[in-house]
Design an enzyme around this catalytic site. Structure first.
Site, PDB file in Angstrom:
ATOM      1  N   HIS A  99       0.812  -1.206   0.000  1.00 34.70           N
ATOM      2  CA  HIS A  99       0.000   0.000   0.000  1.00 34.70           C
ATOM      3  C   HIS A  99       0.852   1.265   0.000  1.00 34.70           C
ATOM      4  O   HIS A  99       0.382   2.329  -0.410  1.00 34.70           O
ATOM      5  CB  HIS A  99      -0.957  -0.010   1.186  1.00 34.70           C
ATOM      6  CG  HIS A  99      -2.127  -0.917   0.989  1.00 34.70           C
ATOM      7  ND1 HIS A  99      -3.385  -0.643   1.470  1.00 34.70           N
ATOM      8  CD2 HIS A  99      -2.242  -2.104   0.339  1.00 34.70           C
ATOM      9  CE1 HIS A  99      -4.217  -1.621   1.134  1.00 34.70           C
ATOM     10  NE2 HIS A  99      -3.536  -2.522   0.453  1.00 34.70           N
ATOM     11  N   HIS A 262      -2.099 -12.372  -2.385  1.00 31.20           N
ATOM     12  CA  HIS A 262      -3.199 -13.040  -1.691  1.00 31.20           C
ATOM     13  C   HIS A 262      -2.881 -14.488  -1.341  1.00 31.20           C
ATOM     14  O   HIS A 262      -3.726 -15.170  -0.764  1.00 31.20           O
ATOM     15  CB  HIS A 262      -4.475 -12.950  -2.530  1.00 31.20           C
ATOM     16  CG  HIS A 262      -5.017 -11.561  -2.627  1.00 31.20           C
ATOM     17  ND1 HIS A 262      -6.164 -11.251  -3.331  1.00 31.20           N
ATOM     18  CD2 HIS A 262      -4.569 -10.390  -2.118  1.00 31.20           C
ATOM     19  CE1 HIS A 262      -6.392  -9.947  -3.243  1.00 31.20           C
ATOM     20  NE2 HIS A 262      -5.425  -9.405  -2.514  1.00 31.20           N
TER      21      HIS A 262
END
Length: 732
Positions: A99, A262
């Protein structure tokens, strides 16, 4: 007498703000006023380390293996105040690093991991970054130990790498050298919305407003539930493709990043975040010491972040093919999770309760998928890539390693800026490779001879200056791309950009090539000159001659050593992002532009790392040199173009001239003699702003004064040299 002390006259609020009247800034009083705030960032350094601090030198003192060992110790040292899922903070650190880097936008090169601006508003309080404040607090002991030798921006990315490696994956490499900022980047436009998690950025369905990266305010990429919270995988795939491409990722890199990222960790939604989370860091009470999103249960491990709950795989703290296999081998259906958000659950009983709970080893949970995951299965192009990954785990691993490296290093510029023992030997095409110097460089005698050759050619002062500017001014300090080194001005796409006047540029380049060939082939030694050096040298020679015409002898600094890149070393599609729609320095304005030219002039100056005075000197000097697009008279407020004097400022500020718009809504203005009504000058908003904006006028007045011309020449040469050498990282 009234007691005006803050303790008796003002009651502190529980949110940490006071009841003092809110002070209104000039920008709030006059919202249409041109702000120079983003240029002030370039000259008013808030860095407490001081001008003499050399971060590269300090970083090289680190024992990187020891730093990584300290980070790895943090990963498995679960704290009661924020317990680690599965006893391992690795996935948490990957999300933090992702992020931080994922704010990068190819459009203007802003955002990204450099600067460590995840620590500041608004990014530190975006909903998508909920609870990442805890990740940085977990790393604080490492930062505290190494102090100024290790920036936050390097530490955040390195922590992501260490986390991945601690869970069984070999990363592609790590390069240090990111210096910390100490405030938010005020130049970034994050979007038009006034509320978080809203979207008013779609000019038409599926088409995000130009210049923006994410599809929703406050998110890094897209809504994980699907567009507007609807579990529509096909529509989600369109958003994914657009947002990741805005951040310079291909379909394959996008799929690899999502699938690889993920493979680790889980999402947290045991409750509705809107109902359970306290205020974000920037709005949190002072006693929380900068931490936000407080909620009941966090210290017991029942964290709430997104409102979506569950892991993607059966082993969330180890690299394997679990994500790819789960996605492709099982059927999934949407459901509302415990936090009220849309997520996908497997139809197959085989995956029911197949994974360990994050906090209780005796509990079992069922893997889940996001709408954005299902998008990789439903979209035919993404699915083909995912099936390729499933067939070849090695290809998947390599794709993720390189995509992660690109994600975390995209805003670092050329590889010579990267520091440390883990910098890869391979240079990627997205790093804009430039050949190494393989010959002797020209010296003072050769420089003097070449200047003479250039000035004796048919090229005018304006042509020489414009060509050097066109080459060097592509530089963006935001992501260290562009610049004169490489001479990509002669390659596509730059040689065809309208702002560079392709037909005229062709003739100019031919002249330079003739001079280069004659010089290089006429040498009996190993001294050679590149076109990149010649183009800059020609601009310098023209500036020196123009200054001499005004009566000033100047020597514009020149450092040889630039080389010429090849077409194979140039990602033409990627370089298209550097194409200017406006260049106020050349008074080029593309038709149909909605933004004022002066606003985009300031934006361009910021990308060149200029201050207000440097921008002013360059514009005034370029105008008197006649270096305008297509040789127009826009802003050329002088009867002697090609002479580096202060005529632009003296004539612009003269009360003898009265200005009026050429037509309604235009960016062009006509100047008339106030007494006779005779037409005198034509200019643009990028010219008149130096007489209308109070701060710029104050600078312009210095140069317009009878004793200000010499100062202008000196300041112009200094600012010109700064732009010409902006990408010469080899000189640092």
């Amino acid at each position: 007498m009234a007691d005006n002390s803050p303790t008796s006259g003002t009651e502190l609020s529980t949110s940490g703000s006071t009841a003092w009247p809110e002070r209104t800034s000039n920008d709030e009083w006059w919202p249409e006023r041109l702000s120079l705030e983003i240029l002030d960032q370039n000259v008013r350094d808030a860095d407490p380390l001081g001008e003499d601090f050399d971060y590269a030198e300090e970083f090289q003192k680190l024992d990187l293996e020891a730093v990584k060992a300290d980070i790895e110790d943090v990963l498995t040292d679960s704290k009661d105040w924020w317990p680690a899922d599965y006893g391992h903070y690795g996935p948490f650190m990957i999300r933090m690093a992702w992020h931080s880097a994922g704010t990068y936008r190819a459009y203007d090169g802003r955002g990204g991991a450099a600067g460590g601006r995840q620590r500041f508003a608004p990014i530190n309080s975006w909903p998508d970054n909920a609870n990442l404040d805890k990740a940085r607090r977990l790393l604080w002991p490492v930062k505290q130990k190494y102090g100024k030798r290790l920036s936050w921006s390097d530490l955040i990315v390195l922590a992501g790498n260490v986390a991945i490696e601690s869970m069984g994956f070999k990363t592609f490499g790590f390069g240090g050298g990111r210096e910390d900022a100490f405030d938010t980047d005020k130049a970034v436009n994050w979007g038009p919305e006034e509320e978080m998690e809203t979207n008013e950025r779609f000019e038409e369905p599926g088409e995000i407003q130009e210049g923006l990266g994410a599809s929703v305010m406050g998110l890094i990429y897209v809504n994980p539930e699907g567009p507007d919270g609807n579990p529509d995988p096909e529509a989600s795939a369109k958003n994914i493709r657009q947002t990741f491409s805005r951040m310079a990722m291909t379909d394959k890199q996008t799929a690899a990043l999502i699938a690889g990222g993920h493979t680790f960790g889980k999402v947290h939604g045991e409750g509705d975040p809107d109902e359970n989370l306290g205020p974000e860091p920037e709005a949190a009470p002072i006693e929380q010491m900068g931490l936000g999103w407080q909620h009941e249960g966090a210290t017991k491990g029942a964290m709430i972040t997104s409102g979506i709950e569950g892991p993607w795989t059966q082993d969330p703290t180890w690299w394997d093919m679990g994500y790819v296999d789960n996605l492709l081998d099982y059927e999934w259906e949407p459901e509302r999770g415990p936090g009220g958000a849309w997520q996908w659950t497997p139809k197959d009983e085989e995956l029911k309760n197949a994974a360990q709970d994050a906090t209780d080893e005796d509990e079992r949970v069922t893997p889940m998928m996001l709408t954005t995951d299902i998008a990789l299965k439903r979209d035919p192009d993404y699915r083909e890539i995912m099936e390729e990954f499933q067939e070849s785990p090695m290809a998947f691993g390599m794709a993720f390693a390189k995509a992660w490296y690109k994600l975390t290093h995209r805003d670092m510029g050329p590889p010579e800026r990267l520091l440390g023992p883990e910098v890869p030997d391979e240079t990627m095409i997205w790093q804009d490779p430039i050949p190494e110097v393989d010959h002797e460089l020209i010296g003072d005698a050769e420089i003097a001879d070449l200047k003479g050759e250039i000035l004796d050619s048919d090229l005018s002062t304006a042509q020489l200056v414009k060509t050097a500017w066109a080459s060097a001014s592509t530089y963006r300090d935001s992501d260290k791309r562009g610049g004169a080194n490489g001479a990509r001005l002669r390659l596509e796409p730059q040689r065809s950009w309208a702002v560079n006047q392709p037909e005229e540029l062709e003739t100019i380049l031919e002249t330079y090539e003739e001079i280069q060939t004659e010089f290089n082939e006429g040498r009996s030694d190993d001294v050679r000159v590149s076109l990149a050096d010649l183009i800059v040298l020609g601009g310098n020679a023209a500036v020196e001659e123009a200054a001499a015409a005004a009566g000033y002898e100047v020597d514009v600094p020149f450092e040889p050593g630039r080389t010429d890149a090849t077409a194979e070393q140039t990602d033409a599609d990627s370089f298209e992002a550097l194409k200017p729609k406006v260049d106020g320095f050349r008074n080029y304005i593309q038709d149909g532009l909605e933004q004022p030219a002066e606003t985009l002039l300031v934006d361009k100056a910021d990308l060149l790392n200029l201050g207000p005075d440097e921008m002013t000197a360059l514009v005034g000097g370029m105008r008197t040199l006649g270096a305008t697009y297509d040789g127009s008279d826009l802003g050329v407020f002088t009867d002697e173009p090609g002479t580096l004097d202060n005529d632009f400022f003296a004539n612009l500020l003269s009360m003898d001239t009265e200005w009026e718009a050429a037509s309604e809504g235009t960016q062009i203005y006509e100047g008339y003699d106030r007494d006779t009504g005779e037409h005198k000058w034509t200019g643009t908003r990028a010219d008149l702003i130096f007489g209308s904006q109070s701060r710029l006028r104050a600078i312009a007045e210095v140069y317009a004064a009878d004793d200000g011309e010499e100062q202008l020449v000196e300041d112009f040469v200094e600012a010109w040299t700064k732009v010409m050498q902006a990408d010469r990282f080899d000189l640092e």
